[in-house]
Enzyme design. Sequence first.
Site, short mmCIF file in Angstrom:
data_model
loop_
_atom_site.label_atom_id
_atom_site.label_comp_id
_atom_site.label_asym_id
_atom_site.label_seq_id
_atom_site.Cartn_x
_atom_site.Cartn_y
_atom_site.Cartn_z
N TRP A 146 0.80 -1.22 0.00
CA TRP A 146 0.00 0.00 0.00
C TRP A 146 0.83 1.27 0.00
O TRP A 146 0.32 2.36 -0.31
CB TRP A 146 -0.93 0.03 1.21
CG TRP A 146 -0.24 -0.21 2.52
CD1 TRP A 146 -0.18 -1.39 3.21
CD2 TRP A 146 0.51 0.74 3.30
NE1 TRP A 146 0.57 -1.23 4.36
CE2 TRP A 146 1.01 0.07 4.43
CE3 TRP A 146 0.82 2.09 3.14
CZ2 TRP A 146 1.78 0.69 5.40
CZ3 TRP A 146 1.60 2.73 4.10
CH2 TRP A 146 2.07 2.03 5.22
N ASN A 147 2.11 1.20 0.37
CA ASN A 147 2.87 2.44 0.53
C ASN A 147 3.28 3.08 -0.79
O ASN A 147 3.43 4.29 -0.89
CB ASN A 147 4.08 2.25 1.45
CG ASN A 147 5.01 1.16 0.97
OD1 ASN A 147 4.67 0.34 0.11
ND2 ASN A 147 6.20 1.13 1.52
N LYS A 170 -2.25 -8.78 -7.33
CA LYS A 170 -3.10 -8.68 -6.15
C LYS A 170 -2.64 -7.44 -5.38
O LYS A 170 -1.65 -7.48 -4.68
CB LYS A 170 -2.96 -9.94 -5.29
CG LYS A 170 -4.13 -10.18 -4.31
CD LYS A 170 -4.23 -9.15 -3.20
CE LYS A 170 -3.13 -9.29 -2.17
NZ LYS A 170 -3.26 -8.24 -1.08
N PRO A 171 -3.36 -6.29 -5.54
CA PRO A 171 -2.93 -5.08 -4.83
C PRO A 171 -3.32 -5.13 -3.36
O PRO A 171 -4.18 -5.92 -2.95
CB PRO A 171 -3.70 -3.97 -5.56
CG PRO A 171 -4.94 -4.65 -6.05
CD PRO A 171 -4.54 -6.07 -6.37
N ALA A 172 -2.70 -4.27 -2.56
CA ALA A 172 -3.04 -4.19 -1.14
C ALA A 172 -4.49 -3.76 -0.97
O ALA A 172 -5.01 -2.94 -1.74
CB ALA A 172 -2.12 -3.20 -0.44
N GLY A 224 6.52 -6.58 0.80
CA GLY A 224 5.75 -6.46 2.04
C GLY A 224 6.60 -6.85 3.23
O GLY A 224 7.83 -6.80 3.19
N SER A 225 5.94 -7.26 4.29
CA SER A 225 6.65 -7.56 5.54
C SER A 225 7.39 -8.89 5.45
O SER A 225 7.02 -9.78 4.67
CB SER A 225 5.66 -7.61 6.70
OG SER A 225 4.84 -8.77 6.62
N GLU A 246 10.91 -8.71 -1.67
CA GLU A 246 11.44 -7.44 -1.19
C GLU A 246 10.71 -7.16 0.12
O GLU A 246 9.55 -6.75 0.12
CB GLU A 246 11.20 -6.34 -2.23
CG GLU A 246 12.01 -5.08 -1.97
CD GLU A 246 11.19 -4.00 -1.28
OE1 GLU A 246 11.38 -3.84 -0.05
OE2 GLU A 246 10.39 -3.36 -1.95
N LEU A 247 11.40 -7.42 1.22
CA LEU A 247 10.75 -7.48 2.53
C LEU A 247 11.16 -6.31 3.42
O LEU A 247 11.60 -5.28 2.93
CB LEU A 247 11.05 -8.83 3.17
CG LEU A 247 10.74 -10.05 2.27
CD1 LEU A 247 11.14 -11.34 2.96
CD2 LEU A 247 9.28 -10.06 1.86
N CYS A 280 10.00 1.18 2.94
CA CYS A 280 10.86 0.11 3.43
C CYS A 280 12.33 0.52 3.48
O CYS A 280 13.14 -0.14 4.14
CB CYS A 280 10.69 -1.15 2.58
SG CYS A 280 10.87 -0.83 0.83
N GLU A 377 11.06 -2.07 12.70
CA GLU A 377 10.88 -1.07 11.66
C GLU A 377 9.75 -0.13 12.09
O GLU A 377 8.64 -0.58 12.38
CB GLU A 377 10.52 -1.77 10.34
CG GLU A 377 10.54 -0.87 9.14
CD GLU A 377 10.32 -1.65 7.84
OE1 GLU A 377 10.64 -1.11 6.78
OE2 GLU A 377 9.84 -2.81 7.91
#
Length: 475
Positions: A146-147, A170-172, A224-225, A246-247, A280, A377
């Site tokens: 979402w960011n 699949k978007p947030a 994401g996380s 990419e976490l 991130c 974070e």
Amino acid sequence: MRTSAYINGQWLETDQTFSVLNPYNRRELARVSDCGVEETEAAIDAAAAAFPSWSTQTAAHRSRRLRSWCELIRNNLDELATILTQEQGKPLAEAKAEIKYGASFIEWFAEEGKRVYGDTIPSSSKDNRIVVINQPVGVVAAITPWNFPSAMITRKVAPALAVGCTVVVKPAEDTPLSALALADLAHQAGFPPGVFNVVPCARPEVVGRVLTQSPKVRKLSFTGSTAVGKWLMEQCAGTLKRLSMELGGNAPFIVFADADLDAAVDGAMAAKYRNGGQTCICANRFFVHASVYDEFVEKLATKTRKLKLGDGQKAGTEVGPLINSAGLDKVIRLVEDARSKGAKAVVGGGASDVGPQFYQPTVLSDVSVDMDVFHEEIFGPVCSVYKFETETEVIEQANATRVGLAAYFYGQNYSLIWRVAEALEFGMVGINTGRISAAQAPFGGIKESGFGREGSKYGLDDFLVKKYLCWGLGH
């Protein structure tokens, strides 16, 4: 503003819908189709059916489609930025910058996709010839955050489409409108049905399970996380999918004694407060040499006090709201923990009354490694500033994290610059700059920040498989 799923070149309404809220005031923007198992499987089937034709098109043909998409995005900059700001909250100027940034990936890969080369390898036998070719991996599932609800899609989709893959996005659930707007423009650009599909949903674990377990999906790309990334990896194990992850990050920002402090403060502002600290690669832990610590904190605090919070759609707004109440609660918890253990709020230190999801831009001094803010974070507008004495000490502290996405440092000594750049255990390092993202540069991390690279010439690699052809010449 589209609100329906985009599957096989058609807009599909579902029986169930979910609400998308403006994080500035929590008002409903739209109700969006809530996709489930059936719709996700339909999108995968459409992508699989489109793959043979799309993958055998010439790279030049695919490039022309991508260029048309890029041009449409740039021509609709204001409308796309307005949608992005309304659903995500970031200031309109930042939203426009994101749209331009996202378009730059499409432009880059439209050209780079035409340069997918193979190899000929000298054989040990005079009767054989060895050739290696690159081919698209197949259907790609892209799960985006979402960011950066626009740029994170183009950064994944553009290289996939450029080399001949087809995609299901699949978007947030907080920010599906930007994804659907991009799908509208992709449709206008002439992508064939099934090449690019978007399945919005409010039940990400349901759709995620279909994407990860389908044997027709050959690759998953996720931003994401770290926790969700690990879950997705487990779900993908049954089909041994190719993965790009990419976490999370916990970026250090180091200021050495010989640094240009004014430049370092400007870099800190850019690396910390962009998107309200919700990126991130945001600087998370500021390590400042003891000899310049007080001066740096004062300069940083002075600039932080001047930041203007507010509605991202209004001119002059520099910091928008946090994405949701859970994000706000996390920032409050981390700051309260730090202050209870001796940290001082030089600026800010609490929620703001500007709106329901705002937190004051904050500078914490006298921070120590036993505080939660060192290990987690933040994802909010908080600078936690630590004091260090030696190069060895600060490298050890900077690397004392399980993740390794981005790092920053400021200094003038070239010997020190090389030593520190090589010693930092992070996938990306900004040296005397707080801005490191570009379409032509490889974006990605190490350790529990994931693997794979997005952007640059390396960004094509994860969407390609190498095939070895052994030619027997006979007699």
